[in-house]
Design a protein around this motif. Structure first.
Motif, PDB file in Angstrom:
ATOM      1  N   LYS A  36      41.176  81.984   8.350  1.00  0.00           N
ATOM      2  CA  LYS A  36      42.400  81.223   8.092  1.00  0.00           C
ATOM      3  C   LYS A  36      42.813  80.479   9.359  1.00  0.00           C
ATOM      4  CE  LYS A  36      43.711  84.964   4.997  1.00  0.00           C
ATOM      5  NZ  LYS A  36      44.587  86.159   4.873  1.00  0.00           N
ATOM      6  N   ILE A  37      42.748  79.157   9.300  1.00  0.00           N
ATOM      7  CA  ILE A  37      43.079  78.317  10.444  1.00  0.00           C
ATOM      8  C   ILE A  37      44.515  77.832  10.290  1.00  0.00           C
ATOM      9  CG2 ILE A  37      42.455  76.240  11.736  1.00  0.00           C
ATOM     10  CD1 ILE A  37      39.628  76.567  10.384  1.00  0.00           C
ATOM     11  N   LYS A  38      45.277  77.934  11.362  1.00  0.00           N
ATOM     12  CA  LYS A  38      46.695  77.578  11.290  1.00  0.00           C
ATOM     13  C   LYS A  38      47.110  76.864  12.570  1.00  0.00           C
ATOM     14  CE  LYS A  38      51.302  79.689  10.765  1.00  0.00           C
ATOM     15  NZ  LYS A  38      52.044  80.965  10.665  1.00  0.00           N
ATOM     16  N   GLU A  39      47.940  75.844  12.426  1.00  0.00           N
ATOM     17  CA  GLU A  39      48.585  75.254  13.598  1.00  0.00           C
ATOM     18  C   GLU A  39      49.825  76.080  13.902  1.00  0.00           C
ATOM     19  OE1 GLU A  39      51.349  71.629  14.056  1.00  0.00           O
ATOM     20  OE2 GLU A  39      49.334  70.797  14.384  1.00  0.00           O
ATOM     21  N   GLU A  40      49.811  76.714  15.066  1.00  0.00           N
ATOM     22  CA  GLU A  40      50.908  77.602  15.435  1.00  0.00           C
ATOM     23  C   GLU A  40      52.054  76.862  16.118  1.00  0.00           C
ATOM     24  OE1 GLU A  40      51.152  80.555  14.482  1.00  0.00           O
ATOM     25  OE2 GLU A  40      49.123  81.254  14.034  1.00  0.00           O
ATOM     26  N   GLY A  41      51.785  75.663  16.599  1.00  0.00           N
ATOM     27  CA  GLY A  41      52.796  74.880  17.288  1.00  0.00           C
ATOM     28  C   GLY A  41      52.130  73.763  18.058  1.00  0.00           C
ATOM     29  N   LYS A  42      52.890  73.126  18.931  1.00  0.00           N
ATOM     30  CA  LYS A  42      52.358  72.004  19.704  1.00  0.00           C
ATOM     31  C   LYS A  42      52.651  72.194  21.187  1.00  0.00           C
ATOM     32  CE  LYS A  42      52.346  68.522  16.039  1.00  0.00           C
ATOM     33  NZ  LYS A  42      50.871  68.354  16.009  1.00  0.00           N
ATOM     34  N   SER A  43      51.809  71.555  21.978  1.00  0.00           N
ATOM     35  CA  SER A  43      51.948  71.604  23.426  1.00  0.00           C
ATOM     36  C   SER A  43      53.000  70.598  23.887  1.00  0.00           C
ATOM     37  CB  SER A  43      50.604  71.275  24.067  1.00  0.00           C
ATOM     38  OG  SER A  43      50.252  69.915  23.792  1.00  0.00           O
ATOM     39  N   VAL A  44      53.207  70.525  25.187  1.00  0.00           N
ATOM     40  CA  VAL A  44      54.142  69.551  25.764  1.00  0.00           C
ATOM     41  C   VAL A  44      53.785  68.143  25.309  1.00  0.00           C
ATOM     42  CG1 VAL A  44      54.929  68.493  27.920  1.00  0.00           C
ATOM     43  CG2 VAL A  44      54.670  70.987  27.779  1.00  0.00           C
ATOM     44  N   ARG A  45      52.488  67.824  25.282  1.00  0.00           N
ATOM     45  CA  ARG A  45      52.034  66.486  24.906  1.00  0.00           C
ATOM     46  C   ARG A  45      51.661  66.404  23.423  1.00  0.00           C
ATOM     47  NH1 ARG A  45      48.643  65.621  30.499  1.00  0.00           N
ATOM     48  NH2 ARG A  45      50.443  64.998  31.775  1.00  0.00           N
ATOM     49  N   SER A  46      52.224  67.316  22.650  1.00  0.00           N
ATOM     50  CA  SER A  46      52.122  67.298  21.184  1.00  0.00           C
ATOM     51  C   SER A  46      50.710  67.511  20.654  1.00  0.00           C
ATOM     52  CB  SER A  46      52.678  65.978  20.621  1.00  0.00           C
ATOM     53  OG  SER A  46      54.042  65.869  20.936  1.00  0.00           O
ATOM     54  N   GLU A  47      49.902  68.236  21.397  1.00  0.00           N
ATOM     55  CA  GLU A  47      48.585  68.606  20.871  1.00  0.00           C
ATOM     56  C   GLU A  47      48.703  69.933  20.127  1.00  0.00           C
ATOM     57  OE1 GLU A  47      43.893  68.903  22.160  1.00  0.00           O
ATOM     58  OE2 GLU A  47      45.359  68.072  23.559  1.00  0.00           O
ATOM     59  N   SER A  48      47.964  70.052  19.028  1.00  0.00           N
ATOM     60  CA  SER A  48      48.036  71.258  18.203  1.00  0.00           C
ATOM     61  C   SER A  48      47.521  72.482  18.958  1.00  0.00           C
ATOM     62  CB  SER A  48      47.198  71.081  16.936  1.00  0.00           C
ATOM     63  OG  SER A  48      47.768  70.091  16.115  1.00  0.00           O
ATOM     64  N   ILE A  49      48.219  73.584  18.771  1.00  0.00           N
ATOM     65  CA  ILE A  49      47.759  74.893  19.239  1.00  0.00           C
ATOM     66  C   ILE A  49      47.363  75.672  17.997  1.00  0.00           C
ATOM     67  CG2 ILE A  49      48.387  77.021  20.428  1.00  0.00           C
ATOM     68  CD1 ILE A  49      50.490  75.334  21.963  1.00  0.00           C
ATOM     69  N   LYS A  50      46.083  75.988  17.881  1.00  0.00           N
ATOM     70  CA  LYS A  50      45.550  76.558  16.639  1.00  0.00           C
ATOM     71  C   LYS A  50      45.280  78.054  16.780  1.00  0.00           C
ATOM     72  CE  LYS A  50      43.291  72.169  15.568  1.00  0.00           C
ATOM     73  NZ  LYS A  50      42.017  71.470  15.325  1.00  0.00           N
ATOM     74  N   SER A  51      45.294  78.721  15.640  1.00  0.00           N
ATOM     75  CA  SER A  51      44.850  80.115  15.581  1.00  0.00           C
ATOM     76  C   SER A  51      43.849  80.259  14.443  1.00  0.00           C
ATOM     77  CB  SER A  51      46.029  81.072  15.361  1.00  0.00           C
ATOM     78  OG  SER A  51      46.534  80.932  14.042  1.00  0.00           O
ATOM     79  N   ILE A  52      42.992  81.248  14.581  1.00  0.00           N
ATOM     80  CA  ILE A  52      42.038  81.604  13.525  1.00  0.00           C
ATOM     81  C   ILE A  52      42.225  83.085  13.238  1.00  0.00           C
ATOM     82  CG2 ILE A  52      39.629  81.689  12.827  1.00  0.00           C
ATOM     83  CD1 ILE A  52      40.254  79.600  15.784  1.00  0.00           C
ATOM     84  N   GLU A  53      42.509  83.420  11.990  1.00  0.00           N
ATOM     85  CA  GLU A  53      42.730  84.816  11.595  1.00  0.00           C
ATOM     86  C   GLU A  53      41.681  85.230  10.576  1.00  0.00           C
ATOM     87  OE1 GLU A  53      46.172  87.389   9.281  1.00  0.00           O
ATOM     88  OE2 GLU A  53      46.806  85.785  10.667  1.00  0.00           O
TER      89      GLU A  53
END
Length: 367
Positions: A36-53
């Motif tokens: 399960k791939i999820k965007e957990e939030g964004k960085s300062v420069r709005s790049e996706s921070i992803k997780s894999i569960e």
């Protein structure tokens, strides 16, 4: 678990030290639907921070890598781990039944893109656990609170300066069970961290005997590992270090992968009590006695020399045109050790060594 062939697991398309999401996205997006791939939030420069569960067991394990953007070895190891769990075997299925695993492969995508330790606001995320001034820090806190892990794996790289104890062996992998108070007492969660490290060390000693160290355990509540240990969650700091002639850290990556798999195996099969705190404490602490290049018998100006009468040279990693370059410079010790080791040792009395220094434009550092 039958003997595994790491060459069958190693993801060769993702290699080198410079790693950002551009290098990972194709692999991540091609993972089977069980991941399960999820965007957990964004960085300062709005790049996706992803997780894999993945997995559906009661033991919940949270891992994050590249909190420091220029520390990518453990990221590659987590990709290899994901590749391993794509396969089908009794061992894999048993772990997935026992564990639920969540991986954030790159917590600091802005730092990863420009190959810096800090994020785009020039903040060290591993000193932001209490103030939570940065969006990436808040993402990790939110994931921690929502996922409710039973174990946390904080994945990092360490510099080439570290040796094991006072030996001339590099600290290829180092571990730490972070402290939870200034006195560095042992809480129940910290003891579990120590036991898990002892389990991983038992495996690594078969692969790299004498090359596993214990990282400094000075307490800092602003460090994420210490903060999570304060919350009574067993937390482990992983430090991927140097292996001989492995500046891309592809050998070390394999040892981190094997350590991660051993940890999951120990958790899944409820084997933590097979290992002791004393086994953890027996792991030698890291020294700081290595330099990348050690030059013996230099007949040059005194101010270039260490107290030992040698020249110590260290590489600085510089990103240029999206490629990493290793730039040489003189090394200054925080506190000069009684004995200094070199990953490469050259003798100015040897003609071949002098030719090597000349061909690599290093003589200018010695005069």
């Amino acid at each position: 678990m039958k003997e595994l062939n790491y060459n069958d697991i190693y993801v060769s398309e993702i290699s080198g030290r410079y790693i950002n999401y551009d290098h990972l996205n194709e692999f991540i997006n091609a993972l089977p639907q069980e991941f399960k791939i999820k965007e957990e939030g964004k960085s300062v420069r709005s790049e996706s921070i992803k997780s894999i569960e993945f997995g559906n067991g009661s033991h919940r394990i949270l891992m994050w890598s590249q909190m420091h953007g220029n520390e990518s070895t453990t990221t590659k190891a987590t990709i290899d781990l994901l590749n391993y769990f794509k396969k089908d075997s009794t061992h894999i299925n048993e772990i997935l039944k026992a564990c639920t695993i969540k991986i954030i492969p790159i917590l600091n995508p802005d730092g990863a893109r420009v190959y810096t330790r800090v994020n785009a606001n020039r903040i060290d995320l591993n000193r932001d656990a209490q103030d939570l001034t940065q969006p990436e820090s808040r993402v990790l806190k939110r994931v921690y609170e929502n996922f409710k892990p039973d174990f946390c794996f904080n994945l990092h790289d360490q510099r080439t300066i570290f040796n094991v104890g006072e030996t001339n062996k590099p600290a290829t992998v180092s571990f730490l069970a972070p402290a939870f108070d200034q006195e560095r007492n042992n809480s129940p969660s910290r003891k579990i961290s120590m036991q898990l490290i002892a389990a991983m060390n038992s495996t690594l000693q078969e692969e790299i005997p004498g090359q596993v160290g214990r990282y400094d355990d000075g307490f800092n509540a602003n460090c994420v590992g210490d903060a999570f240990q304060m919350k009574k969650t067993p937390t482990i700091l992983f430090e991927a270090g140097h292996y001989s002639n492995d500046y891309n850290r592809d050998m070390t990556r394999g040892y981190i992968f094997k350590a991660l798999l051993k940890a999951l195996d120990t958790i899944a099969y409820n084997k933590i009590l097979d290992y002791t705190v004393k086994q953890y404490e027996a792991i030698p602490e890291n020294g700081k006695q290595f330099v990348d290049i050690l030059v013996l018998n230099p007949d040059f100006t005194v101010n270039k020399l260490t107290k030992s009468g040698i020249v110590a040279i260290q590489y600085k990693e510089v990103l240029k045109d999206k490629k990493l370059e290793f730039v040489t410079g003189l090394h200054v010790f925080e506190k000069e050790p009684t004995e200094i080791f070199g990953h490469k040792t050259l003798n100015c009395n040897d003609e071949k060594d002098m030719e090597w220094l000349k061909s690599n434009d290093l003589l200018n550092l010695l005069v």
